[in-house]
Design a protein around this motif. Structure first.
Motif, mmCIF file in Angstrom:
data_model
loop_
_atom_site.group_PDB
_atom_site.id
_atom_site.type_symbol
_atom_site.label_atom_id
_atom_site.label_comp_id
_atom_site.label_asym_id
_atom_site.label_seq_id
_atom_site.Cartn_x
_atom_site.Cartn_y
_atom_site.Cartn_z
ATOM 1 N N GLY A 11 44.236 -45.863 2.649
ATOM 2 C CA GLY A 11 43.456 -46.144 1.434
ATOM 3 C C GLY A 11 43.735 -45.105 0.368
ATOM 4 O O GLY A 11 44.436 -44.108 0.583
ATOM 5 N N THR A 12 43.121 -45.292 -0.788
ATOM 6 C CA THR A 12 43.361 -44.432 -1.947
ATOM 7 C C THR A 12 42.983 -42.982 -1.675
ATOM 8 O O THR A 12 43.562 -42.056 -2.245
ATOM 9 N N MET A 15 46.042 -41.228 -0.907
ATOM 10 C CA MET A 15 47.181 -41.606 -1.768
ATOM 11 C C MET A 15 47.332 -40.607 -2.906
ATOM 12 O O MET A 15 46.403 -39.856 -3.220
ATOM 13 N N PRO A 55 47.215 -49.100 3.054
ATOM 14 C CA PRO A 55 46.237 -49.589 2.079
ATOM 15 C C PRO A 55 45.371 -50.637 2.788
ATOM 16 O O PRO A 55 45.899 -51.395 3.628
ATOM 17 N N SER A 56 44.098 -50.720 2.460
ATOM 18 C CA SER A 56 43.240 -51.598 3.259
ATOM 19 C C SER A 56 43.568 -53.091 3.121
ATOM 20 O O SER A 56 43.252 -53.854 4.032
ATOM 21 N N PRO A 57 44.248 -53.559 2.048
ATOM 22 C CA PRO A 57 44.671 -54.970 2.075
ATOM 23 C C PRO A 57 45.742 -55.253 3.141
ATOM 24 O O PRO A 57 46.044 -56.410 3.421
ATOM 25 N N GLY A 88 40.565 -47.521 3.024
ATOM 26 C CA GLY A 88 40.723 -48.097 1.692
ATOM 27 C C GLY A 88 39.459 -48.862 1.314
ATOM 28 O O GLY A 88 38.789 -49.438 2.172
ATOM 29 N N THR A 89 39.149 -48.862 0.028
ATOM 30 C CA THR A 89 37.866 -49.452 -0.376
ATOM 31 C C THR A 89 37.894 -50.982 -0.453
ATOM 32 O O THR A 89 36.851 -51.618 -0.395
ATOM 33 N N ASP A 90 39.122 -51.552 -0.592
ATOM 34 C CA ASP A 90 39.176 -53.008 -0.825
ATOM 35 C C ASP A 90 38.545 -53.806 0.314
ATOM 36 O O ASP A 90 37.899 -54.827 0.077
ATOM 37 N N ALA A 114 37.819 -43.502 -1.315
ATOM 38 C CA ALA A 114 37.840 -42.958 -2.675
ATOM 39 C C ALA A 114 38.344 -44.031 -3.624
ATOM 40 O O ALA A 114 39.105 -44.919 -3.231
ATOM 41 N N MET A 115 37.924 -43.916 -4.871
ATOM 42 C CA MET A 115 38.437 -44.813 -5.904
ATOM 43 C C MET A 115 39.587 -44.168 -6.666
ATOM 44 O O MET A 115 40.394 -44.851 -7.282
ATOM 45 N N LYS A 162 31.692 -53.922 -2.342
ATOM 46 C CA LYS A 162 32.452 -53.324 -3.444
ATOM 47 C C LYS A 162 32.201 -54.165 -4.694
ATOM 48 O O LYS A 162 32.484 -55.361 -4.700
#
Ligand SMILES: NC(=O)C[C@H](N)C(=O)O
Length: 325
Positions: A11-12, A15, A55-57, A88-90, A114-115, A162
């Motif tokens: 996730g971010t 990143m 990344p969460s997607p 990841g937040t997604d 985190a965003m 979210k």
């Protein structure tokens, strides 16, 4: 000192932003994210385990199942007092809710992210991580189910979603609000979440579709799912739980094939009910045998169905999970 394991999944929060291309990509070693937060050592003895760096997607139900088994195994160890998962937040709310369903209540399990990426001005990852470890090491978070700690707020996994594509206050719990917060000195839980369904399985059934209703839709997409072997369908209905009349034949076909159909609302607040008696209205859908979800959003009702299907494919037996919170 409490011993908290930080399990990193990507996730971010893990990143960096490339100054040349201004796009964000995963760092080489996600476990490094604790280096930016030496203060962690004031609250707990922390060990870090890199589970994945995606990344969460890119997460799959199989990866979620594996994470659930890994978390459970660690919670059962006497030397572990709590777990923090960076994510990841997604799709964070989906993993948090899956863990909430399958894990026994007890030691704190906190999910955060985190965003803003780690090298951006105002990066929110370090504080979210510190707050999550503080919560995981606190007696307040014990027995509250899986929690999401983000932007100084503490949310129950069941309610959080979210709500914003970029704002650091993206995680909100519609209708109920956060269950607590952190300030500089304390971890505060202000409402205790209600007990909810516990489904102690070790994996999820992947083949469950989620369809959002919109004006004038028909049953094309339901038929498509059925033709491709779906094991369950979640419908994000209109308003209080209604679908356009053209969707009804597809729902009837699914139920005739013993494929469970779960109804949620596409509305941000409220629950689905058998209020409307017209064609495609909630009353007709309930009479047909559609399962009404008790206030979950579409993505979480899908996770619940994917989890419950590991226990039973029988619609009558699945219904108890959707009657419960
Ligand atoms: N803020 C984030 O973490 C978003 C990112 N796309 C992810 O879910 O991995």
């Amino acid at each position: 000192m409490k011993h908290i394991i930080i399990m990193t999944t990507g996730g971010t929060i893990a990143m960096i932003e490339d100054p040349q291309t201004q796009t964000v990509r995963p760092v080489a070693n996600a476990a490094d994210l604790t280096h930016a937060v030496p203060k962690l050592a004031e609250y707990a003895t922390v060990s870090v385990e890199a589970i994945s760096n995606v990344p969460s997607p890119h997460l799959t139900p199989a990866m979620m199942g594996e994470l659930g088994r890994a978390v459970l195994e660690r919670l059962q160890r006497d030397d572990v007092d709590g777990i923090v998962i960076t994510h990841g937040t997604d799709t964070l709310e989906e993993t948090a809710y899956y863990l909430d369903l399958i894990l026994p209540p007890g030691k704190p399990v906190i999910v955060t992210g985190a965003m803003r990426s780690s090298n951006e001005l105002g990066a929110d990852g370090p504080l979210n991580l510190l707050n999550s470890v503080r919560a995981a090491a606190s007696k307040e978070a014990h027995g509250q189910g899986v929690l999401v700690v983000f932007n100084d707020d503490i949310h129950a996994a069941r309610f959080v979603t979210k709500t914003h594509t970029s704002n650091v206050a993206t995680f909100q719990s519609p209708t109920v609000g956060p269950i607590g917060f952190l300030d500089k000195r304390t971890v505060q839980i202000r409402h205790v979440p209600k007990p909810h369904a516990h489904i102690p399985v070790d994996d999820l059934v992947a083949e469950v579709g989620l369809l959002k209703m919109a004006v004038g839709m028909d049953d094309l997409l339901i038929n498509c799912l059925l033709d491709h072997g779906t094991k369950g369908i979640v419908i994000e209905a209109l308003g209080a739980g209604n679908v356009p009349p053209g969707v009804v034949p597809g729902i009837k076909r699914a139920l005739a094939q013993d494929i469970p159909v779960v109804l949620v609302s596409r509305c941000y607040n409220g629950i689905v009910q058998d209020v409307y008696g017209y064609e495609g209205g909630g009353k007709q859908l309930l009479d047909l045998g559609v399962l009404f979800s008790n206030g979950l959003n579409g993505q979480k009702a899908r996770i619940k169905l994917m989890t419950a299907l590991r226990e039973t494919p029988v619609i009558a037996d699945l219904s108890k999970y959707f009657d419960q919170e």
